[in-house]
Scaffold this active site. Structure first.
Site, mmCIF file in Angstrom:
data_model
loop_
_atom_site.group_PDB
_atom_site.id
_atom_site.type_symbol
_atom_site.label_atom_id
_atom_site.label_comp_id
_atom_site.label_asym_id
_atom_site.label_seq_id
_atom_site.Cartn_x
_atom_site.Cartn_y
_atom_site.Cartn_z
ATOM 1 N N TYR A 75 0.824 -1.215 0.000
ATOM 2 C CA TYR A 75 0.000 0.000 0.000
ATOM 3 C C TYR A 75 0.855 1.260 0.000
ATOM 4 C CZ TYR A 75 -4.423 -2.280 -0.161
ATOM 5 O OH TYR A 75 -5.488 -3.005 -0.624
ATOM 6 N N ASN A 90 -12.784 2.870 -7.826
ATOM 7 C CA ASN A 90 -11.380 3.265 -7.677
ATOM 8 C C ASN A 90 -11.138 3.978 -6.359
ATOM 9 O OD1 ASN A 90 -11.221 2.240 -10.198
ATOM 10 N ND2 ASN A 90 -11.045 4.207 -11.254
ATOM 11 N N HIS A 142 -15.167 1.485 -2.865
ATOM 12 C CA HIS A 142 -14.085 0.678 -2.290
ATOM 13 C C HIS A 142 -13.091 1.501 -1.477
ATOM 14 C CE1 HIS A 142 -14.889 -2.681 -5.498
ATOM 15 N NE2 HIS A 142 -15.749 -2.712 -4.492
ATOM 16 N N CYS A 184 -9.339 2.095 17.551
ATOM 17 C CA CYS A 184 -10.226 3.171 18.014
ATOM 18 C C CYS A 184 -10.852 3.973 16.878
ATOM 19 C CB CYS A 184 -9.458 4.110 18.950
ATOM 20 S SG CYS A 184 -8.190 5.074 18.101
ATOM 21 N N CYS A 244 -1.265 3.368 16.017
ATOM 22 C CA CYS A 244 -2.044 4.512 16.502
ATOM 23 C C CYS A 244 -1.366 5.165 17.697
ATOM 24 C CB CYS A 244 -3.425 4.002 16.902
ATOM 25 S SG CYS A 244 -4.492 5.260 17.612
ATOM 26 N N CYS A 251 -4.045 4.550 20.892
ATOM 27 C CA CYS A 251 -4.304 3.238 21.506
ATOM 28 C C CYS A 251 -3.303 2.165 21.104
ATOM 29 C CB CYS A 251 -5.732 2.780 21.183
ATOM 30 S SG CYS A 251 -5.909 2.145 19.500
HETATM 31 C C1 BJW Z 1 -9.726 0.079 -20.016
HETATM 32 C C2 BJW Z 1 -8.549 0.815 -20.287
HETATM 33 C C3 BJW Z 1 -8.691 2.074 -20.931
HETATM 34 C C4 BJW Z 1 -7.974 -1.012 -19.303
HETATM 35 N N1 BJW Z 1 -9.945 2.496 -21.249
HETATM 36 N N2 BJW Z 1 -10.930 0.524 -20.368
HETATM 37 C C5 BJW Z 1 -17.878 -15.747 -5.534
HETATM 38 C C6 BJW Z 1 -18.807 -15.277 -6.450
HETATM 39 C C7 BJW Z 1 -19.267 -13.973 -6.394
HETATM 40 C C8 BJW Z 1 -18.815 -13.105 -5.427
HETATM 41 C C9 BJW Z 1 -17.897 -13.565 -4.519
HETATM 42 C C10 BJW Z 1 -17.439 -14.869 -4.567
HETATM 43 N N3 BJW Z 1 -16.535 -15.034 -3.574
HETATM 44 C C11 BJW Z 1 -16.415 -13.862 -2.904
HETATM 45 C C12 BJW Z 1 -17.248 -12.966 -3.452
HETATM 46 C C13 BJW Z 1 -17.454 -11.557 -3.050
HETATM 47 C C14 BJW Z 1 -16.298 -10.683 -3.495
HETATM 48 C C15 BJW Z 1 -16.172 -10.793 -5.014
HETATM 49 O O1 BJW Z 1 -16.841 -10.117 -5.760
HETATM 50 N N4 BJW Z 1 -15.281 -11.659 -5.485
HETATM 51 C C16 BJW Z 1 -15.140 -11.955 -6.911
HETATM 52 C C17 BJW Z 1 -13.863 -11.340 -7.475
HETATM 53 C C18 BJW Z 1 -15.145 -13.454 -7.059
HETATM 54 N N5 BJW Z 1 -16.631 -9.340 -3.075
HETATM 55 C C19 BJW Z 1 -16.339 -8.879 -1.868
HETATM 56 O O2 BJW Z 1 -15.730 -9.541 -1.048
HETATM 57 C C20 BJW Z 1 -16.848 -7.487 -1.532
HETATM 58 N N6 BJW Z 1 -17.543 -7.479 -0.308
HETATM 59 C C21 BJW Z 1 -18.630 -8.208 -0.110
HETATM 60 O O3 BJW Z 1 -19.081 -8.963 -0.944
HETATM 61 O O4 BJW Z 1 -19.199 -8.002 1.111
HETATM 62 C C22 BJW Z 1 -20.342 -8.766 1.480
HETATM 63 C C23 BJW Z 1 -19.967 -9.734 2.543
HETATM 64 C C24 BJW Z 1 -19.122 -9.365 3.559
HETATM 65 C C25 BJW Z 1 -18.809 -10.270 4.552
HETATM 66 C C26 BJW Z 1 -19.346 -11.542 4.507
HETATM 67 C C27 BJW Z 1 -20.190 -11.897 3.478
HETATM 68 C C28 BJW Z 1 -20.519 -10.984 2.490
HETATM 69 C C29 BJW Z 1 -15.699 -6.519 -1.390
HETATM 70 C C30 BJW Z 1 -14.934 -6.336 -2.655
HETATM 71 C C31 BJW Z 1 -13.738 -5.426 -2.417
HETATM 72 C C32 BJW Z 1 -12.879 -5.278 -3.661
HETATM 73 N N7 BJW Z 1 -11.701 -4.580 -3.326
HETATM 74 C C33 BJW Z 1 -10.718 -4.304 -4.383
HETATM 75 C C34 BJW Z 1 -9.427 -3.800 -3.716
HETATM 76 C C35 BJW Z 1 -9.598 -2.364 -3.212
HETATM 77 C C36 BJW Z 1 -8.402 -1.888 -2.481
HETATM 78 C C37 BJW Z 1 -7.151 -1.785 -3.327
HETATM 79 O O5 BJW Z 1 -7.146 -1.237 -4.444
HETATM 80 O O6 BJW Z 1 -6.128 -2.232 -2.857
HETATM 81 O O7 BJW Z 1 -11.241 -3.314 -5.297
HETATM 82 S S1 BJW Z 1 -10.455 -5.687 -5.440
HETATM 83 C C38 BJW Z 1 -10.207 -4.750 -6.923
HETATM 84 O O8 BJW Z 1 -11.207 -5.131 -7.902
HETATM 85 C C39 BJW Z 1 -10.492 -3.294 -6.537
HETATM 86 C C40 BJW Z 1 -11.338 -2.843 -7.697
HETATM 87 O O9 BJW Z 1 -12.107 -1.729 -7.322
HETATM 88 C C41 BJW Z 1 -12.137 -4.057 -8.042
HETATM 89 C C42 BJW Z 1 -12.707 -4.055 -9.431
HETATM 90 O O10 BJW Z 1 -11.715 -4.073 -10.399
HETATM 91 P P1 BJW Z 1 -11.882 -3.197 -11.733
HETATM 92 O O11 BJW Z 1 -11.935 -1.773 -11.414
HETATM 93 O O12 BJW Z 1 -12.991 -3.738 -12.526
HETATM 94 O O13 BJW Z 1 -10.450 -3.448 -12.440
HETATM 95 P P2 BJW Z 1 -9.987 -4.620 -13.415
HETATM 96 O O14 BJW Z 1 -8.503 -4.601 -13.440
HETATM 97 O O15 BJW Z 1 -10.626 -5.908 -13.070
HETATM 98 O O16 BJW Z 1 -10.550 -4.208 -14.845
HETATM 99 C C43 BJW Z 1 -10.037 -3.110 -15.558
HETATM 100 C C44 BJW Z 1 -10.833 -2.964 -16.853
HETATM 101 O O17 BJW Z 1 -10.411 -1.790 -17.516
HETATM 102 C C45 BJW Z 1 -10.652 -4.130 -17.825
HETATM 103 O O18 BJW Z 1 -11.935 -4.549 -18.278
HETATM 104 C C46 BJW Z 1 -9.842 -3.498 -18.988
HETATM 105 O O19 BJW Z 1 -10.178 -4.075 -20.244
HETATM 106 C C47 BJW Z 1 -10.267 -2.061 -18.900
HETATM 107 N N8 BJW Z 1 -9.323 -1.049 -19.410
HETATM 108 N N9 BJW Z 1 -7.486 0.115 -19.827
HETATM 109 C C48 BJW Z 1 -11.027 1.708 -20.950
HETATM 110 N N10 BJW Z 1 -7.641 2.848 -21.212
HETATM 111 ZN ZN ZN Z 2 -6.311 3.824 17.935
#
Ligand code: BJW
Ligand code: ZN
Length: 245
Positions: A66, A101, A118, A129, A147, A150
Site C-alpha cells: 500500500y 477506484n 471501495h 479506536c 495509533c 491506543c
Molecule cells: C480500459 C482501459 C482504458 C484497461 N480504457 N478501459 C464468488 C462469487 C461472487 C462473489 C464472490 C465470490 N466469492 C467472494 C465474493 C465476493 C467478493 C467478489 O466479488 N469476489 C469476486 C472477485 C469473485 N466481493 C467482496 O468480497 C466485496 N464485499 C462483499 O461482498 O461483502 C459482502 C460480505 C461481507 C462479509 C461476509 C459476506 C458478504 C468486497 C470487494 C472489495 C474489492 N476490493 C478491491 C481492492 C480495493 C483496495 C485496493 O485497491 O487495494 O477493489 S479488489 C479490486 O477489484 C479493486 C477494484 O475496485 C475491483 C474491481 O476491479 P476493476 O476496477 O474492474 O479493475 P480490473 O482490473 O478488473 O478491470 C479493468 C478494466 O479496464 C478491464 O476490463 C480493462 O479491459 C479495462 N481497461 N485500460 C477503458 N484505457
Molecule cells: Zn487507535
C-alpha cells in the site's frame, strides 16, 4: 471511433447521468489495473494482499504494497477521461460518478458528486479506536504504522475482499442508479460484487447502458452500446458531440 448518432440522440433527451468506473479509467494516468495482461494480479495474489486476514497475517508485506501504491498515486494526474466526465456537469442536469477506484482522480478532475464504493487510498484509520490518519504521517516512516492513542494497527481506508462496502456510499449509488437516464460503465471488468450490480440496477430501472472498455466484459451482453477503445479517447468525443447539440 465515431460516436453512434443514436447515442447522441439519447443523450439529447437525458437529464440524469451516472458514470460507473473501474481501474481502466485511470490506466491512462499510469495507475495499474488489477486484472488482464498488465494487471497487478497477474504478479500477486489478491487473497494474499487484499483481505483483512492477509493484513493480520502479513501486516508488513501488505503495508509495503500500500505504501508503494500510495506513492504512485501521489504522482499521477487525472487524464482526459476523468476531465470529460467532470465536464458533463456543464451539460446535464445531474451527473453522479460511482467509482470502484480508490485513487481520488475523479474529485481531482473536478467531479463534484463521487461515491467511492471501495474506499480511498488517501485515508487510513486505526483498527482499535477508528482514529483517522493522513497519508503524510504514514509515509514518513518505513515501519508498520501504529495509533498514537491506543497503539492499535492503522490500516488503509479501502474495502478488502469479504468486507462490507460503506453503507452511505452504497445507498447513494443505488439511488442514483435507480434514477439514471443513461448509465456509462467505464473501464471495469465488472467481476467484483456487489459493486458490479450497480449498472444492472440502472438497466432494470430503465436506463440506457453504455459501456466503454478496450475489450468486451461480463456486462457487454447487457449493454445498449459498447464502445471499444480507450476511455481517455472516447469520453472527450462524447462530450464534444453533446456540446454541439
Ligand atoms: C480500459 C482501459 C482504458 C484497461 N480504457 N478501459 C464468488 C462469487 C461472487 C462473489 C464472490 C465470490 N466469492 C467472494 C465474493 C465476493 C467478493 C467478489 O466479488 N469476489 C469476486 C472477485 C469473485 N466481493 C467482496 O468480497 C466485496 N464485499 C462483499 O461482498 O461483502 C459482502 C460480505 C461481507 C462479509 C461476509 C459476506 C458478504 C468486497 C470487494 C472489495 C474489492 N476490493 C478491491 C481492492 C480495493 C483496495 C485496493 O485497491 O487495494 O477493489 S479488489 C479490486 O477489484 C479493486 C477494484 O475496485 C475491483 C474491481 O476491479 P476493476 O476496477 O474492474 O479493475 P480490473 O482490473 O478488473 O478491470 C479493468 C478494466 O479496464 C478491464 O476490463 C480493462 O479491459 C479495462 N481497461 N485500460 C477503458 N484505457
Ligand atoms: Zn487507535
Amino acid at each position: 471511433m465515431t460516436i453512434p448518432p443514436r447515442l447522441i440522440e439519447k443523450l439529447k433527451s437525458s437529464e440524469r447521468i451516472v458514470v460507473f468506473t473501474g481501474a481502466g479509467i485511470s490506466a491512462e494516468s499510469g495507475v495499474p489495473t488489477f486484472r488482464g495482461t498488465d494487471g497487478i494480479w497477474t504478479k500477486m495474489k489478491p487473497e494474499e494482499l487484499a483481505s483483512f486476514d492477509a493484513f493480520m497475517r502479513n501486516t508488513g508485506l501488505v503495508w509495503e504494497w500500500y505504501k508503494h501504491r500510495k506513492k504512485i498515486m501521489q504522482t499521477v494526474q487525472p487524464n482526459a477521461g476523468h476531465y470529460a466526465i467532470a465536464a458533463m456537469e456543464k451539460i446535464f442536469k445531474q451527473v453522479s460518478v460511482v467509482t470502484q477506484n480508490i485513487d481520488n482522480l475523479h474529485r481531482r478532475a473536478g467531479t463534484t458528486t463521487v461515491f467511492e464504493l471501495h474506499g480511498n487510498i488517501e485515508r487510513n484509520y486505526c483498527i482499535g479506536c477508528g482514529k483517522p490518519y493522513p497519508n503524510e504521517k504514514i509515509l514518513q516512516s518505513d515501519s508498520i504504522p501504529r495509533c498514537e492513542s491506543c497503539k492499535g494497527l492503522i490500516r488503509p481506508d479501502v474495502v478488502w475482499f469479504g468486507e462490507m462496502l460503506p453503507q452511505d456510499e452504497w445507498n447513494a449509488s443505488i439511488h442514483a442508479a435507480e434514477f439514471a437516464d443513461v448509465m456509462f460503465v467505464v473501464g471495469t471488468s465488472a467481476v467484483v460484487y456487489p459493486a458490479a450490480s450497480i449498472p444492472q440496477v440502472a438497466k432494470r430501472a430503465g436506463a440506457y447502458m453504455v459501456e466503454i472498455n478496450i475489450e468486451p466484459t461480463e456486462l457487454t451482453r447487457f449493454a445498449d452500446e459498447t464502445l471499444l477503445g480507450k476511455a481517455g479517447e472516447i469520453l472527450p468525443k462524447i462530450v464534444e458531440a453533446c456540446k454541439r447539440i
